[in-house]
Write an enzyme that holds these catalytic residues in place. Sequence first.
Site, PDB file in Angstrom:
ATOM      1  N   SER A  78     -15.610   6.394   0.322  1.00 34.11           N
ATOM      2  CA  SER A  78     -14.390   6.134  -0.452  1.00 34.11           C
ATOM      3  C   SER A  78     -14.698   5.535  -1.818  1.00 34.11           C
ATOM      4  O   SER A  78     -13.794   5.116  -2.535  1.00 34.11           O
ATOM      5  CB  SER A  78     -13.470   5.184   0.326  1.00 34.11           C
ATOM      6  OG  SER A  78     -14.181   4.029   0.702  1.00 34.11           O
ATOM      7  N   THR A  98     -11.160   1.175  -1.432  1.00 36.65           N
ATOM      8  CA  THR A  98     -11.732   0.658  -2.673  1.00 36.65           C
ATOM      9  C   THR A  98     -12.644  -0.533  -2.409  1.00 36.65           C
ATOM     10  O   THR A  98     -12.342  -1.342  -1.540  1.00 36.65           O
ATOM     11  CB  THR A  98     -10.567   0.129  -3.532  1.00 36.65           C
ATOM     12  OG1 THR A  98      -9.588   1.137  -3.604  1.00 36.65           O
ATOM     13  CG2 THR A  98     -11.008  -0.334  -4.888  1.00 36.65           C
ATOM     14  N   THR A 118     -13.573   3.006  -6.976  1.00 34.34           N
ATOM     15  CA  THR A 118     -13.159   3.851  -5.846  1.00 34.34           C
ATOM     16  C   THR A 118     -13.234   5.331  -6.207  1.00 34.34           C
ATOM     17  O   THR A 118     -13.187   5.695  -7.398  1.00 34.34           O
ATOM     18  CB  THR A 118     -11.703   3.511  -5.454  1.00 34.34           C
ATOM     19  OG1 THR A 118     -11.355   4.196  -4.250  1.00 34.34           O
ATOM     20  CG2 THR A 118     -10.700   3.901  -6.528  1.00 34.34           C
ATOM     21  N   ARG A 150      -4.980  12.826 -10.101  1.00 32.10           N
ATOM     22  CA  ARG A 150      -4.328  11.589  -9.646  1.00 32.10           C
ATOM     23  C   ARG A 150      -5.212  10.374  -9.943  1.00 32.10           C
ATOM     24  O   ARG A 150      -6.426  10.384  -9.736  1.00 32.10           O
ATOM     25  CB  ARG A 150      -4.066  11.672  -8.136  1.00 32.10           C
ATOM     26  CG  ARG A 150      -3.363  10.447  -7.537  1.00 32.10           C
ATOM     27  CD  ARG A 150      -4.354   9.495  -6.875  1.00 32.10           C
ATOM     28  NE  ARG A 150      -3.673   8.411  -6.164  1.00 32.10           N
ATOM     29  CZ  ARG A 150      -4.296   7.348  -5.663  1.00 32.10           C
ATOM     30  NH1 ARG A 150      -5.608   7.232  -5.806  1.00 32.10           N
ATOM     31  NH2 ARG A 150      -3.638   6.405  -5.045  1.00 32.10           N
ATOM     32  N   VAL A 151      -4.584   9.334 -10.450  1.00 29.22           N
ATOM     33  CA  VAL A 151      -5.273   8.066 -10.703  1.00 29.22           C
ATOM     34  C   VAL A 151      -4.525   6.990  -9.930  1.00 29.22           C
ATOM     35  O   VAL A 151      -3.293   6.942  -9.948  1.00 29.22           O
ATOM     36  CB  VAL A 151      -5.271   7.755 -12.219  1.00 29.22           C
ATOM     37  CG1 VAL A 151      -5.721   6.333 -12.492  1.00 29.22           C
ATOM     38  CG2 VAL A 151      -6.167   8.749 -12.963  1.00 29.22           C
ATOM     39  N   GLY A 152      -5.264   6.139  -9.241  1.00 30.23           N
ATOM     40  CA  GLY A 152      -4.636   5.086  -8.448  1.00 30.23           C
ATOM     41  C   GLY A 152      -4.594   3.763  -9.188  1.00 30.23           C
ATOM     42  O   GLY A 152      -4.631   3.706 -10.424  1.00 30.23           O
ATOM     43  N   ASP A 153      -4.526   2.700  -8.423  1.00 30.18           N
ATOM     44  CA  ASP A 153      -4.416   1.354  -8.998  1.00 30.18           C
ATOM     45  C   ASP A 153      -5.756   0.826  -9.512  1.00 30.18           C
ATOM     46  O   ASP A 153      -5.791  -0.052 -10.387  1.00 30.18           O
ATOM     47  CB  ASP A 153      -3.874   0.371  -7.950  1.00 30.18           C
ATOM     48  CG  ASP A 153      -4.786   0.289  -6.729  1.00 30.18           C
ATOM     49  OD1 ASP A 153      -5.202   1.356  -6.215  1.00 30.18           O
ATOM     50  OD2 ASP A 153      -5.096  -0.832  -6.284  1.00 30.18           O
ATOM     51  N   THR A 203      -6.625  -3.397  -2.634  1.00 30.76           N
ATOM     52  CA  THR A 203      -7.143  -2.216  -1.950  1.00 30.76           C
ATOM     53  C   THR A 203      -5.982  -1.554  -1.222  1.00 30.76           C
ATOM     54  O   THR A 203      -4.934  -2.160  -1.032  1.00 30.76           O
ATOM     55  CB  THR A 203      -8.270  -2.618  -0.976  1.00 30.76           C
ATOM     56  OG1 THR A 203      -8.843  -1.445  -0.404  1.00 30.76           O
ATOM     57  CG2 THR A 203      -7.764  -3.521   0.134  1.00 30.76           C
ATOM     58  N   GLY A 204      -6.187  -0.323  -0.829  1.00 30.47           N
ATOM     59  CA  GLY A 204      -5.139   0.381  -0.077  1.00 30.47           C
ATOM     60  C   GLY A 204      -4.394   1.366  -0.947  1.00 30.47           C
ATOM     61  O   GLY A 204      -4.940   1.915  -1.907  1.00 30.47           O
ATOM     62  N   HIS A 205      -3.145   1.567  -0.607  1.00 31.25           N
ATOM     63  CA  HIS A 205      -2.314   2.625  -1.187  1.00 31.25           C
ATOM     64  C   HIS A 205      -1.982   2.287  -2.645  1.00 31.25           C
ATOM     65  O   HIS A 205      -1.056   1.509  -2.935  1.00 31.25           O
ATOM     66  CB  HIS A 205      -1.049   2.731  -0.343  1.00 31.25           C
ATOM     67  CG  HIS A 205      -0.286   3.982  -0.573  1.00 31.25           C
ATOM     68  ND1 HIS A 205       0.544   4.511   0.377  1.00 31.25           N
ATOM     69  CD2 HIS A 205      -0.217   4.817  -1.633  1.00 31.25           C
ATOM     70  CE1 HIS A 205       1.093   5.623  -0.096  1.00 31.25           C
ATOM     71  NE2 HIS A 205       0.638   5.818  -1.313  1.00 31.25           N
ATOM     72  N   GLY A 206      -2.728   2.901  -3.552  1.00 26.47           N
ATOM     73  CA  GLY A 206      -2.662   2.520  -4.960  1.00 26.47           C
ATOM     74  C   GLY A 206      -1.275   2.596  -5.563  1.00 26.47           C
ATOM     75  O   GLY A 206      -0.895   1.740  -6.371  1.00 26.47           O
TER      76      GLY A 206
HETATM   77  N1  GLY Z   1      -6.651   1.829  -3.948  1.00 27.60           N
HETATM   78  C1  GLY Z   1      -7.309   3.008  -4.264  1.00 27.60           C
HETATM   79  C2  GLY Z   1      -6.432   4.119  -4.634  1.00 27.60           C
HETATM   80  O1  GLY Z   1      -5.279   4.155  -4.238  1.00 27.60           O
HETATM   81  O2  GLY Z   1      -6.887   5.009  -5.303  1.00 27.60           O
END
Ligand code: GLY
Length: 347
Positions: free
Chosen positions: A101, A203, A221, A231-234, A254-257
């Site tokens: 990841s 992450t 990450t 797509r870009v996360g947090d 960490t987790g759902h960006g």
């Molecule tokens: N926290 C990592 C992501 O959502 O990409």
Amino acid sequence: MKPKHNNQNRRTFLRKSALAGALTLMGVGGWRPNQSRANQRSSNPLGLGARDFVPTVALSTWRFGLKANAEAWSVLSKGGKSLDAVEAGVRVVEADPQERSVGYGGRPDRDGHVTLDACIMDELGNAGSVAFLQHIMHPISVARAVMERTPHIMLCGSGALEFALREGFKKQNLLTAESEAEWRRWMKDARYTPVVNIENHDTIGMLVRDETGRLSGACTTSGMAWKLHGRVGDSPLIGAGLYVDGQVGAATATGHGEEVIRIAGSHLVVELMRQGRTAEEACREAVNRAQAMFVRRGRDLRDTQIGFLAMRADGQSGAFALRPGFSYARTLVGGQTELLDAPFLLN
Ligand code: GLY
């Protein structure tokens, strides 16, 4: 970019850090919480007196945080700077193909491309970030180069890659045989139902405090497996995946960006600490806000996870997650390291 170390004696570090932690808790020098002494006591979740308080020096997400902390400690114990330690720590995970990841070996997007997000920040507000970067094993070091060698904070996509190559980073194929095989299996159905926390890691977010009390953070990450291309996360977003204010503290997510971005999570955690919350209380309040927003939007929380780590400027640290299963590595002054389970909101 190779972190530079200097050779300050380890014992000096231990003495100085323990003393600095105790003095800060006693309200001498450094950051003073704008609260009463009673609140300072209640901000210590173990109820320990100042003399028993051992400041945290490294905090990082998930089990792979153990090896990141070990690397960071090897920098800190020689008197190294937090910025060098945090970069060195997360590089270990970026380079490990078994960690699926982050960095090399990370799961690709739905089109089979490994795309990486990372950012780094120091106690003065210097920050660097890369998003949607391909073919470079150490996005965290590119982020540091953006911070130190450009007037900007964030580069993305082909521009970030061009910059990295100009700076001497090597172009590599980051898609390992294992990740490619897994992606090809996924392609048979190709259902876009990302499940966060699928392997109890995600992450790597890392916070480090050095012997002089300087805080730095890093976050890196490969993002959500099978995400849409682009797509870009947090994780590369200063204020979402990471935030550092040397006067107050630092936080990472960490987790759902998408859920972290919605609440500007790491900045929120730091602002809550500024108001006097302990690290854990601040993380818990941020998770509460994310959950409330999730519910208001009528979403199902079952397959999602978010978690925060935080460290105050005095080395007091804590974590909190939406759901069970978020582990993190904590290293105290002296090098003692443990893998801990974060408290959580929902079963
Ligand atoms: N926290 C990592 C992501 O959502 O990409």
